[in-house]
Motif scaffolding. Structure first.
Motif: not given
Ligand SMILES: [K+]
Ligand SMILES: [K+]
Lengths: 447, 447
Positions: A58-59, A175, A279-280, A391-392
């Motif tokens: 989920i990066t 995110n 870290s959306g 993981t942004v």
């Molecule tokens: K992310």
């Protein structure tokens, strides 16, 4: 079946978690290699692998444009991977936190182990169910609002409005930050409601299930909140306000970002600029063009990340503020680190220090690796490396340009940042052994 | 008189030390404003102040060329300031270390305080005398070798050879790094002996008096070394080897630095490139032209710095390796952090963490400040900021270009890095109070 998986994870968490993620990544890669998933008809294993890693972790970093490279089928697989990654990380991290708590409460007592384990397994199943429910409800609410907005305000046809609504709701809560628009959410700058709905959904996923649940139950009674919820919630708010203000002030005059926007648009952009680094990963401006001072702020925020056992990465808000309270205690000459009239144990503090220092080591190592492999500007490299590890998914645009070795470095960082920090922290907490004798103490000079 | 000063410092160390440095800086600034100290005939308060701060804090960053801007009289004052700064820092830091040790040994015993203080005052006077002697002897030996070398190998006339010999010996031992050549020590690339003599002298000052003295007395019996000496000495060697190798490998082909040199010259350059970031500050190449990977290595090394109670800055080698051992212990699940069969106390570890985190905060703050004030490249800013805080003196060349606010930022960083870290560490150690009750413990989630 689900129960068997839960049982297994609870019994050998630290080995199984990375394996589970690797499994999902492998399946995702194979699916994304199917020709029907992409438009260009070529087989590009690196693109499939990178996208599968980025989605499962989920990066949201990409080497191709999600909107134009992938077919709706491919996009659906990416959405599925992010949902599995997001749900997986929330439930496993929450389970591990329960496990650690049980382990700590156990040590020192003589409770029969199997009995307690059975109890905590029951608790674990309930928790996983609750996480799934919270996630679906939150995503559904966001999806409905966004769909209506897309249809009635932006004039999108119903089928696409629904698809975009579901997509952005899912990508916000997990995110993950993949976007169906090539310019991410930059096109929504004049639509504060959409940005705020996305930001709140990002927050709901990012803050982490333990805090999310406690806030749901005790939102009227902040005095009863646990130390973890206080650290995470107030810390998150404080960091958001700082990042929001920094973004607004630093970028106010920047003609390449928000300089030409109206005041309302500037504030809207700053809301996204304040939330998304933790870290959306949706970008409201072209991050390659932000000012150096915004770069520094954003890198620091991506490093800190969001709440524990949530869909955000980084060292976590609670870890960061534990370190701040540690410094305060040392500066005051106090032996005990206290937060809200509770003492923080030495083991916890050491784990916080270890997580933070290992994270710094990962960033330095990753940046060094890319510096050796490429000639890209160092700030851009540090930015994308921090984004991968946290993981942004924000990018200064260098990720697609990287050679294979560079993209592999980012994949390793995403995996370490997603699966590494919390399994390491839990493993450390679970492995604490007691030495029954102490060696004589000696004091080296510090500083 | 000297004894009175020693007495006073020992009694109120944390207030007096910064004041003493500020006093020397003020006198130095006034002296450097005298027209006879510089060639241009103008009154430039910023140049005088910056140079006085840089010299007293034995940093070596400059806003003007030391070789051509200052007259021999001005250069003599700079040399004097670096000698006072170097001697001051070594003796005060050593005294504070003794004070801290005494404080720790005292707490828990019922020895009459004044009696112990009198004893430690006697010890303090002996130590200060020994530091002065060691410093003079080391500088004299280096000065003689360098003078002979300058005269016989480089054909310098005797008066100038002697002046240069004394200058470079002093500037090496104090790690001040001011140079009488506009290209620093780049001209000595073909003269390994001179570079090695300077490097060894830099090491002797940098490693710190407590280790220096223990090595002198026990160099044959490493088994009897204290934990502090082991951490500092072996750590220093390890970091030197790593930096040397990194410099050699990364710069080997770089046409802007050592690419065109002979192998012997490359190795000579790498010796200086390995020693000087910690924190001699003479530059053997133009640091504005090094590769990004060398930049990262050098920044990390400048951050770590040298030995405690020596003439180098940074968080110190012992602090860095204490943190490494802390991580090791946490990773192994051990409650005690042990180095060479000795346990490291919790207070010591907390102070190490605090010093490291506050140092990071200073670097981020300083870099942010310069990013706001200027449009200079971020890596150059971070490099010079780290160099200032680590009192190293290497520069990517931006320091002279900075606006007044930027130069003031660097001055504050030099002062904090020089006087801040060790007084803070000592103050923390001295202030440790005991709470006689403990609050209930709670465990927030980490990572
Ligand atoms: K992310
Ligand atoms: K220096």
């Amino acid at each position: 079946m689900a129960n068997t998986v839960v049982d297994k994870v609870m019994r050998r968490p630290v080995r199984l978690v990375p394996l589970a993620f690797l499994g999902v990544i492998a399946i995702g890669t194979l699916l994304l290699l199917i020709p029907a998933t992409h438009h260009d008809g070529q087989v590009r294993p690196m693109v499939a692998t990178f996208t599968a890693v980025s989605a499962t972790c989920i990066t949201g970093l990409t080497v191709v444009d999600t909107a134009t490279y992938w077919t709706p089928f491919g996009q659906f697989i990416i959405l599925l991977l992010t949902q599995m990654g997001g749900f997986g990380i929330m439930s496993i991290a929450t389970l591990l936190a329960i496990l650690v708590k049980g382990h700590i409460e156990l040590s020192g007592t003589l409770v029969v182990q199997t009995e307690t384990q059975t109890q905590s397994l029951g608790q674990a199943r309930r928790v996983v169910l609750r996480i799934a429910t919270s996630m679906l409800v939150a995503e559904a609410v966001a999806a409905v609002i966004l769909t209506l907005r897309f249809h009635f305000t932006h004039g999108t046809e119903w089928p696409q409005a629904i698809w975009h609504g579901i997509w952005y709701a899912g990508m916000s809560f997990t995110n993950a930050g993949f976007a169906l628009h090539s310019d991410s959410i930059m096109g929504f700058i004049a639509d504060p409601l959409t940005i705020i709905v996305m930001s709140v959904t990002v927050f709901a996923g990012s803050i982490g299930y333990p805090v999310f649940w406690e806030l749901l139950q005790k939102w009227r009674r902040p005095r009863n909140w646990s130390v973890h919820t206080r650290l995470s919630f107030y810390g998150f708010i404080l960091l958001f306000v700082l990042t929001f203000a920094a973004f607004l002030i630093f970028e106010w005059d920047n003609p390449d970002t928000i300089g030409s926007f109206s005041v309302l648009e500037k504030v809207t952009a700053a809301i996204a600029g304040g939330v998304m680094p933790r870290s959306g990963g949706f970008n409201i401006v072209d991050y390659a063009l932000i000012k150096d001072e915004t770069t520094i702020t954003t890198i620091v925020m991506m490093f800190i990340g969001g709440g524990s056992a949530g869909t955000s990465g980084g060292i976590k808000v609670s870890t960061f503020f534990l370190l701040a309270f540690l410094i305060l205690a040392v500066a005051r000459g106090e032996r005990d680190v206290t937060v809200a009239h509770r003492r923080i144990g030495d083991e916890t503090l050491r784990q916080a220090v270890t997580v933070a220092l290992l994270a710094v080591a990962c960033l330095v190592g990753g940046t060094m690796m890319l510096a050796i492999l490429t000639n890209l500007p160092l700030p851009h490299v540090l930015f994308d490396v921090t984004s991968a590890f946290g993981t942004v998914g924000l990018s200064m645009g260098i990720t697609p340009e990287l050679p294979a070795g560079g993209q592999i470095t980012l994949m390793v960082l995403m995996f370490l940042g997603r699966v590494g920090t919390f399994t390491a922290a839990s493993a450390l907490a679970l492995r604490t052994a007691t030495r029954h004798y102490h060696l004589p103490e000696e004091r080296p000079i510090v500083g």
